[in-house]
Write a protein that holds these residues in place. Structure first.
Motif, PDB file in Angstrom:
ATOM      1  N   GLY A 163     -29.973  -7.928 -25.692  1.00 54.39           N
ATOM      2  CA  GLY A 163     -29.219  -8.602 -24.827  1.00 54.39           C
ATOM      3  C   GLY A 163     -27.515  -8.288 -24.838  1.00 54.39           C
ATOM      4  N   ARG A 164     -27.275  -7.051 -24.671  1.00 53.35           N
ATOM      5  CA  ARG A 164     -25.870  -6.881 -24.813  1.00 53.35           C
ATOM      6  C   ARG A 164     -25.041  -6.306 -23.550  1.00 53.35           C
ATOM      7  NH1 ARG A 164     -24.165  -6.292 -30.130  1.00 53.35           N
ATOM      8  NH2 ARG A 164     -23.818  -3.918 -30.306  1.00 53.35           N
ATOM      9  N   ASP A 165     -23.768  -6.638 -23.731  1.00 53.53           N
ATOM     10  CA  ASP A 165     -23.109  -6.208 -22.570  1.00 53.53           C
ATOM     11  C   ASP A 165     -21.680  -5.754 -23.432  1.00 53.53           C
ATOM     12  OD1 ASP A 165     -22.214  -5.927 -20.240  1.00 53.53           O
ATOM     13  OD2 ASP A 165     -21.979  -8.175 -19.679  1.00 53.53           O
ATOM     14  N   ARG A 166     -21.017  -4.996 -22.471  1.00 52.45           N
ATOM     15  CA  ARG A 166     -19.702  -4.373 -22.742  1.00 52.45           C
ATOM     16  C   ARG A 166     -18.378  -5.481 -22.761  1.00 52.45           C
ATOM     17  NH1 ARG A 166     -19.732   0.560 -24.255  1.00 52.45           N
ATOM     18  NH2 ARG A 166     -21.691   1.723 -23.254  1.00 52.45           N
ATOM     19  N   VAL A 167     -17.446  -5.590 -23.704  1.00 51.52           N
ATOM     20  CA  VAL A 167     -16.380  -6.672 -23.462  1.00 51.52           C
ATOM     21  C   VAL A 167     -15.141  -5.886 -24.327  1.00 51.52           C
ATOM     22  CG1 VAL A 167     -17.806  -8.741 -23.862  1.00 51.52           C
ATOM     23  CG2 VAL A 167     -16.825  -7.655 -25.912  1.00 51.52           C
ATOM     24  N   THR A 222     -21.545  -6.490 -27.084  1.00 52.29           N
ATOM     25  CA  THR A 222     -21.770  -7.588 -27.893  1.00 52.29           C
ATOM     26  C   THR A 222     -23.069  -8.352 -27.204  1.00 52.29           C
ATOM     27  OG1 THR A 222     -20.813  -9.515 -28.909  1.00 52.29           O
ATOM     28  CG2 THR A 222     -20.126  -9.240 -26.810  1.00 52.29           C
ATOM     29  N   THR A 223     -23.375  -9.359 -28.093  1.00 51.67           N
ATOM     30  CA  THR A 223     -24.428  -9.970 -27.344  1.00 51.67           C
ATOM     31  C   THR A 223     -24.055 -11.068 -26.266  1.00 51.67           C
ATOM     32  OG1 THR A 223     -25.484 -10.219 -29.606  1.00 51.67           O
ATOM     33  CG2 THR A 223     -26.560 -11.879 -28.133  1.00 51.67           C
ATOM     34  N   SER A 224     -24.841 -10.775 -25.059  1.00 54.26           N
ATOM     35  CA  SER A 224     -24.398 -11.781 -23.929  1.00 54.26           C
ATOM     36  C   SER A 224     -25.030 -12.941 -23.749  1.00 54.26           C
ATOM     37  CB  SER A 224     -24.087 -10.726 -22.773  1.00 54.26           C
ATOM     38  OG  SER A 224     -24.045 -11.625 -21.705  1.00 54.26           O
ATOM     39  N   ARG A 225     -24.697 -14.086 -23.556  1.00 52.87           N
ATOM     40  CA  ARG A 225     -25.437 -15.298 -23.303  1.00 52.87           C
ATOM     41  C   ARG A 225     -26.253 -15.135 -21.781  1.00 52.87           C
ATOM     42  NH1 ARG A 225     -23.959 -21.674 -23.438  1.00 52.87           N
ATOM     43  NH2 ARG A 225     -25.710 -22.600 -22.387  1.00 52.87           N
ATOM     44  N   ALA A 226     -25.510 -14.709 -20.916  1.00 53.56           N
ATOM     45  CA  ALA A 226     -25.882 -14.407 -19.636  1.00 53.56           C
ATOM     46  C   ALA A 226     -27.163 -13.566 -19.584  1.00 53.56           C
ATOM     47  CB  ALA A 226     -24.791 -14.161 -18.758  1.00 53.56           C
ATOM     48  N   VAL A 227     -27.034 -12.372 -20.276  1.00 53.02           N
ATOM     49  CA  VAL A 227     -28.004 -11.382 -20.252  1.00 53.02           C
ATOM     50  C   VAL A 227     -29.299 -12.159 -20.620  1.00 53.02           C
ATOM     51  CG1 VAL A 227     -28.778  -9.187 -21.271  1.00 53.02           C
ATOM     52  CG2 VAL A 227     -26.388  -9.381 -20.218  1.00 53.02           C
TER      53      VAL A 227
END
Length: 238
Positions: free
Chosen positions: A196-200, A224-229
């Motif tokens: 569930g990763r996304d770029r920040v 990093t791990t994304s709550r939304a994903v």
């Protein structure tokens, strides 16, 4: 949820995940986390935490020193309070290394053991499944020996049938909100594994763009791990 930080573990819990696999260096496929990270995650969340034990990136053929390190790390994770461990090792000929893995299972002292995606590099998947069962592992993580769990769905389904109620087969590898329903329907798995990763962007205001200590991606963006994903994948799976 596979996470490599306290923030990621908290995001997993808040999004409704059921269990965390804790590692470091997710960008390399995951390595053994530090004792400090294990302790902080265990203190921060109420979910079961299973600790990945993998001493380095690359293949899963380990020398005697690496095996000794893994056995010590499994024992340490248990002493710190980990609810389970995630391990795996292969012989040079592509079979499950029963001697090494047996030592790691013993070091787990009865805690649940997941055999990780070293399985996807094994020579014969059904022979490897028999070996994982013989070890007494509780769970097998696999993409069906393909690049993604969706591509490997036929083998995952065969493994689910062959394992029956003796072992939980968990699908992982390229799981997204767009394909998770198809993976579950095609395989019959009851558990899925994803990061569930996304770029920040970095919080750093001062930046030296001439140096890239973290590689080509630079130092001012990270995954990093994304709550939304996570929430999107869980909703699609349900």
């Amino acid at each position: 949820m596979c996470v490599d930080s306290v923030a990621g573990a908290l995001a997993a819990q808040e999004a409704g995940a059921h269990r965390v696999e804790l590692c470091s260096a997710l960008g390399t496929g995951g390595l053994t986390p530090s004792a400090g990270l294990v302790e902080e995650v265990l203190a921060a969340i109420a979910l079961p935490v299973h600790v990945l034990v993998r001493p380095r990136e690359g293949d899963f053929v380990h020398d005697a020193h690496e095996v000794a390190v893994m056995a010590r790390d499994v024992g340490l994770a248990v002493r710190l309070g980990a609810h389970g461990v995630v391990v795996g090792a292969l012989t040079p000929d592509g079979d499950v290394d029963l001697d090494t893995c047996g030592r790691l299972v013993d070091a787990a002292a009865g805690r649940p053991v997941t055999f990780h995606r070293a399985f996807d590099l094994a020579r014969d998947p059904l022979d490897a499944l028999d070996a994982v069962l013989a070890l007494g592992a509780d769970r097998l993580l696999t993409s069906g020996q393909e690049a993604t769990a969706l591509a490997g769905a036929p083998l995952i389904a065969a493994l689910v049938r062959a394992a029956g109620d003796r072992l939980t087969v968990m699908a992982g590898g390229g799981v997204t909100a767009g394909n998770v329903a198809r993976i579950v329907a095609a395989t019959g798995v009851r558990e899925i594994h994803f990061s569930g990763r996304d770029r920040v962007a970095s919080a750093a205001r001062y930046r030296n763009e001439r140096v890239a200590l973290s590689g080509p991606a630079g130092d001012y963006e990270r995954r990093t791990t994304s709550r939304a994903v996570i929430e999107a994948v869980l909703a699609a799976a349900r």
